[in-house]
Design an enzyme around this catalytic site. Structure first.
Site, mmCIF file in Angstrom:
data_model
loop_
_atom_site.group_PDB
_atom_site.id
_atom_site.type_symbol
_atom_site.label_atom_id
_atom_site.label_comp_id
_atom_site.label_asym_id
_atom_site.label_seq_id
_atom_site.Cartn_x
_atom_site.Cartn_y
_atom_site.Cartn_z
ATOM 1 N N HIS A 26 -5.510 4.219 6.825
ATOM 2 C CA HIS A 26 -4.866 5.245 5.987
ATOM 3 C C HIS A 26 -3.400 5.462 6.326
ATOM 4 O O HIS A 26 -2.831 6.494 5.988
ATOM 5 C CB HIS A 26 -5.630 6.565 5.999
ATOM 6 C CG HIS A 26 -6.954 6.480 5.320
ATOM 7 N ND1 HIS A 26 -7.098 6.149 3.993
ATOM 8 C CD2 HIS A 26 -8.212 6.639 5.797
ATOM 9 C CE1 HIS A 26 -8.382 6.129 3.685
ATOM 10 N NE2 HIS A 26 -9.069 6.417 4.762
ATOM 11 N N GLU B 6 0.901 5.602 0.486
ATOM 12 C CA GLU B 6 0.263 6.867 0.824
ATOM 13 C C GLU B 6 0.971 7.903 -0.031
ATOM 14 O O GLU B 6 2.184 7.804 -0.259
ATOM 15 C CB GLU B 6 0.387 7.184 2.315
ATOM 16 C CG GLU B 6 -0.266 6.167 3.228
ATOM 17 C CD GLU B 6 -1.751 5.921 2.990
ATOM 18 O OE1 GLU B 6 -2.448 6.847 2.499
ATOM 19 O OE2 GLU B 6 -2.220 4.806 3.280
ATOM 20 N N ASP C 76 0.854 -1.182 0.000
ATOM 21 C CA ASP C 76 0.000 0.000 0.000
ATOM 22 C C ASP C 76 0.892 1.234 0.000
ATOM 23 O O ASP C 76 1.970 1.224 0.599
ATOM 24 C CB ASP C 76 -0.899 0.018 1.246
ATOM 25 C CG ASP C 76 -1.829 1.220 1.258
ATOM 26 O OD1 ASP C 76 -2.754 1.275 0.426
ATOM 27 O OD2 ASP C 76 -1.619 2.133 2.088
ATOM 28 N N ASP D 155 -3.093 -0.433 6.610
ATOM 29 C CA ASP D 155 -3.936 -0.853 5.485
ATOM 30 C C ASP D 155 -3.465 -2.183 4.907
ATOM 31 O O ASP D 155 -4.274 -3.030 4.522
ATOM 32 C CB ASP D 155 -3.944 0.219 4.389
ATOM 33 C CG ASP D 155 -4.792 1.431 4.760
ATOM 34 O OD1 ASP D 155 -5.445 1.415 5.826
ATOM 35 O OD2 ASP D 155 -4.792 2.398 3.971
#
Length: 180
Positions: A156, A9, A7, A161
């Site tokens: 988040h 960000e 994942d 996540d």
């Protein structure tokens, strides 16, 4: 099949204009999440020219990563070769692989590297197949649907996540009768 669940960000939604601020990943080996085989780092975001960029307030509101937090973090040019080595030739899984995969492809190309996992699997698509009558398939809804919980402060943030996405992937594959 071994997979790496990952994942990102970011500073925004455009892989061409925005930067990565965090990468989290965990490896699934033989159908088991191997928490010790993890990758997690903050990233100082850079633009297409490799110049440092700030994290906009609207992105900070989503993931809680501030400019101060990434001030001394390595840049994507320092991190990406290491992350690609971590992934190796395994398949990758992400919740909305189109988003995360596009950031990886654009950044790899920009740095003269090759993003070429064995396959790219998407838990959004698996969720749509497993729950065809449902309309929402975001990670929060999917976690609730599957009885999964985020660690406190984990939603988040990349590794928080990733932990839920990895569990969701295994449960979705089982529900769909697909071998892991």
């Amino acid at each position: 099949m071994n997979v790496v669940v990952f994942d990102l960000e970011t500073t925004g939604l455009s892989p061409e204009r925005d930067g990565i601020v965090e990468i989290g990943a965990v490896r699934i080996v033989g159908g088991r999440i191997e928490e010790q085989l993890r990758y997690e780092t903050l990233v100082k975001p850079t633009n297409a020219f490799g110049d440092p960029m700030l994290i906009p307030w609207h992105a900070q509101r989503v993931h809680g990563i501030s400019n101060e937090m990434v001030r001394h973090a390595p840049t994507i040019s320092e991190i990406l070769p290491e992350f690609l080595e971590f992934v190796g030739a395994d398949a990758v899984v992400a919740h909305n692989i189109g988003f995360d995969g596009s950031f990886m492809r654009v950044n790899a190309k920009r740095l003269g590297l090759n993003w070429s996992p064995a396959a790219e699997l998407c838990t959004v698509q698996l969720s749509r197949r497993a729950f065809p009558k449902e309309r929402a398939h975001n990670l929060t809804v999917l976690a609730e649907r599957l009885g999964l919980e985020f660690a406190p402060g984990g939603r988040h943030r990349s590794f928080g996540d990733v932990q839920v996405t990895a569990q969701a992937y295994l449960r979705l594959m089982e529900r769909l009768g697909l071998g892991v």
